[in-house]
Design a protein around this motif. Structure first.
Motif, PDB file in Angstrom:
ATOM      1  N   VAL A   1     109.142  57.591  57.074  1.00  0.00           N
ATOM      2  CA  VAL A   1     109.998  58.171  58.106  1.00  0.00           C
ATOM      3  C   VAL A   1     109.385  57.956  59.480  1.00  0.00           C
ATOM      4  CG1 VAL A   1     110.939  60.315  59.032  1.00  0.00           C
ATOM      5  CG2 VAL A   1     111.071  59.855  56.583  1.00  0.00           C
ATOM      6  N   ARG A   2     108.093  58.173  59.599  1.00  0.00           N
ATOM      7  CA  ARG A   2     107.424  57.946  60.894  1.00  0.00           C
ATOM      8  C   ARG A   2     107.616  56.506  61.352  1.00  0.00           C
ATOM      9  NH1 ARG A   2     101.788  58.588  59.739  1.00  0.00           N
ATOM     10  NH2 ARG A   2     101.839  56.339  59.361  1.00  0.00           N
TER      11      ARG A   2
ATOM     12  N   THR B   1     113.968  64.466  64.382  1.00  0.00           N
ATOM     13  CA  THR B   1     112.884  64.285  63.415  1.00  0.00           C
ATOM     14  C   THR B   1     111.618  65.001  63.871  1.00  0.00           C
ATOM     15  OG1 THR B   1     113.765  62.086  62.902  1.00  0.00           O
ATOM     16  CG2 THR B   1     111.531  62.576  62.141  1.00  0.00           C
TER      17      THR B   1
ATOM     18  N   SER C   1     111.413  65.004  53.729  1.00  0.00           N
ATOM     19  CA  SER C   1     111.005  63.784  53.029  1.00  0.00           C
ATOM     20  C   SER C   1     109.542  63.928  52.668  1.00  0.00           C
ATOM     21  CB  SER C   1     111.216  62.559  53.933  1.00  0.00           C
ATOM     22  OG  SER C   1     110.842  61.374  53.249  1.00  0.00           O
TER      23      SER C   1
ATOM     24  N   ALA D   1     109.459  64.934  58.343  1.00  0.00           N
ATOM     25  CA  ALA D   1     108.647  63.915  57.691  1.00  0.00           C
ATOM     26  C   ALA D   1     107.365  64.558  57.188  1.00  0.00           C
ATOM     27  CB  ALA D   1     108.318  62.777  58.661  1.00  0.00           C
TER      28      ALA D   1
ATOM     29  N   SER E   1     103.563  57.347  56.226  1.00  0.00           N
ATOM     30  CA  SER E   1     104.922  57.874  56.296  1.00  0.00           C
ATOM     31  C   SER E   1     106.002  56.826  56.593  1.00  0.00           C
ATOM     32  CB  SER E   1     104.969  58.951  57.382  1.00  0.00           C
ATOM     33  OG  SER E   1     106.292  59.327  57.678  1.00  0.00           O
TER      34      SER E   1
END
Length: 399
Positions: A176-177, A293, A11, A168, A174
């Motif tokens: 995703v984070r 992740t 991502s 990520a 971010s």
């Protein structure tokens, strides 16, 4: 909803994310990389990223492995000397000049400098050669759901993708984070950095020069010649109000200011590009991994542009991920693999973020007594050869 499966989903399609996709693709993994914006690959585009990236020595082996170095090398300017200039006296003139020479510790340059827009162009060309890598510009990560066996990602194009490993690489803010619940610690300096290119009559001789006075360093990094003239990339860090003032100046007035700030070390500098600015922060994630992740690059750490550490820290993240994946392919994205990744990377990242924070604060000082102390410290560190060489090796990320 359509569902696709990949070994790895990246991502973020910045330089770090694109290199990650290329690296894992070159290692034989199936990879999907997404980014909400299409990369700009032309320097004349109004949205072009005019910053440059210096790849330090350890990066070259990784770029070779990815099949990237052969296409990047013809455009790269080698960095043989890192010159630190203290100009913190009553007038903006060099009073302490120290050269850190790559030849003191290696037969190779410290690194090689390239424009970011060109990096994107060449990396995308390599991705186009990899049948197992797909890049989708204009597509963003909408939601993330992880489980023990996989990460499930909903994308803005209506696709639902599953991956053994979600990387990520989606920047300092971010998504995703946030989705996997990792906190960050952010330090703000009230600084911004101006980035632009200049030509100059005195050759740079492959010397990267940081001029310290107040507000932050004025850094001149070698670029290949432009139209027969010597050329350098400039990163000029100042407090936010000063950057705003500098941006408002016309070309002639701006050139007067930058020539004074450069101490005329390369002769009269001529602006050769537009000026772009971005805020300076330090940031570090509380962890570099979560279930299925891995955080890399600015999703994991952000530092001021000092010592070419930013992207090179990101490539350090990627090297460890690749080593772990290739060492035990059946454990890709597993909890043990990602816990090991965090344990190997986070202490080094924390140390570098702390160190660069200290260097940036020292570069910002304006009081004469503190500027004198900074000059004395530079003299002291440089004068002890083992200390000087250790600092150089540490800066390169040598083990």
């Amino acid at each position: 909803m359509k569902r696709e499966s990949f070994d790895i989903l990246v991502s973020g399609g910045g330089v770090a994310g694109l290199i990650a996709a290329t690296a894992f693709g070159s290692a034989g993994y199936s990879v999907l990389c997404v980014d909400p914006n299409a990369p700009v690959t032309d320097a004349n585009d109004p949205d072009a990223d005019l910053r440059t990236t210096a790849f330090l020595q350890p990066a070259r082996a990784l770029l070779d492995t990815c099949g990237l170095w052969s296409s990047l090398a013809p455009h790269a300017a080698p960095l043989q000397i890192m010159r630190i200039v203290d100009a913190g006296g009553e007038t903006p003139e060099p009073r302490v000049v120290k050269d850190f020479r790559a030849s003191d510790i290696s037969d190779e340059p410290f690194g090689w400098n390239l424009p970011n827009w060109l990096l994107r162009r060449e990396i995308l060309g390599r991705i186009g050669d990899l049948a197992n890598v797909e890049f989708r510009p204009g597509v963003s990560t909408q939601s993330v759901l992880t489980r023990e066996s996989e990460a499930l990602v909903s994308l803005s194009d209506g696709t639902r993708a599953s991956a053994k490993l979600l990387i990520a690489a989606d920047g300092r803010n971010s998504p995703v984070r946030d989705a996997v619940g990792i906190d960050v610690k952010t330090t703000r300096y009230g600084q911004k950095a101006l980035a632009f290119a200049v030509t100059h009559p005195i050759p740079h001789e492959n010397i990267s020069t940081e001029v310290h006075r107040s507000g932050g360093p004025f850094t001149m990094v070698p670029l290949p010649d432009r139209d027969g003239q010597s050329c350098s990339a400039i990163v000029w860090m100042e407090r936010g109000a000063e950057v705003k003032r500098l941006q408002s100046l016309n070309k002639d007035a701006f050139e007067d200011e930058m020539n004074t700030r450069s101490c005329h070390l390369l002769g009269p500098l001529t602006l050769a590009s537009r000026r772009s600015a971005w805020p300076i922060i330090s940031q570090i994630a509380g962890r570099m991994s979560a279930e299925r992740t891995a955080l890399i690059a600015e999703a994991a750490h952000v530092v001021p542009p000092i010592g070419a550490q930013g992207l090179n820290m990101s490539l350090g993240d990627l090297r460890v991920l690749l080593e772990l994946a290739e060492g035990a392919p059946d454990t890709l994205g597993s909890r043990p693999m990602l816990d090991t990744y965090h344990k190997r990377r986070h202490p080094d990242v924390r140390l570098r973020v702390t160190g660069i924070d200290a260097l940036n604060r020292a570069s910002m000082v304006g009081a004469p007594a503190l500027r004198d102390l900074r000059a004395a410290a530079l003299n002291a560190f440089y004068s002890v050869a083992p200390v000087r060489k250790t600092l150089m090796r540490t800066g390169l990320g040598s083990r």
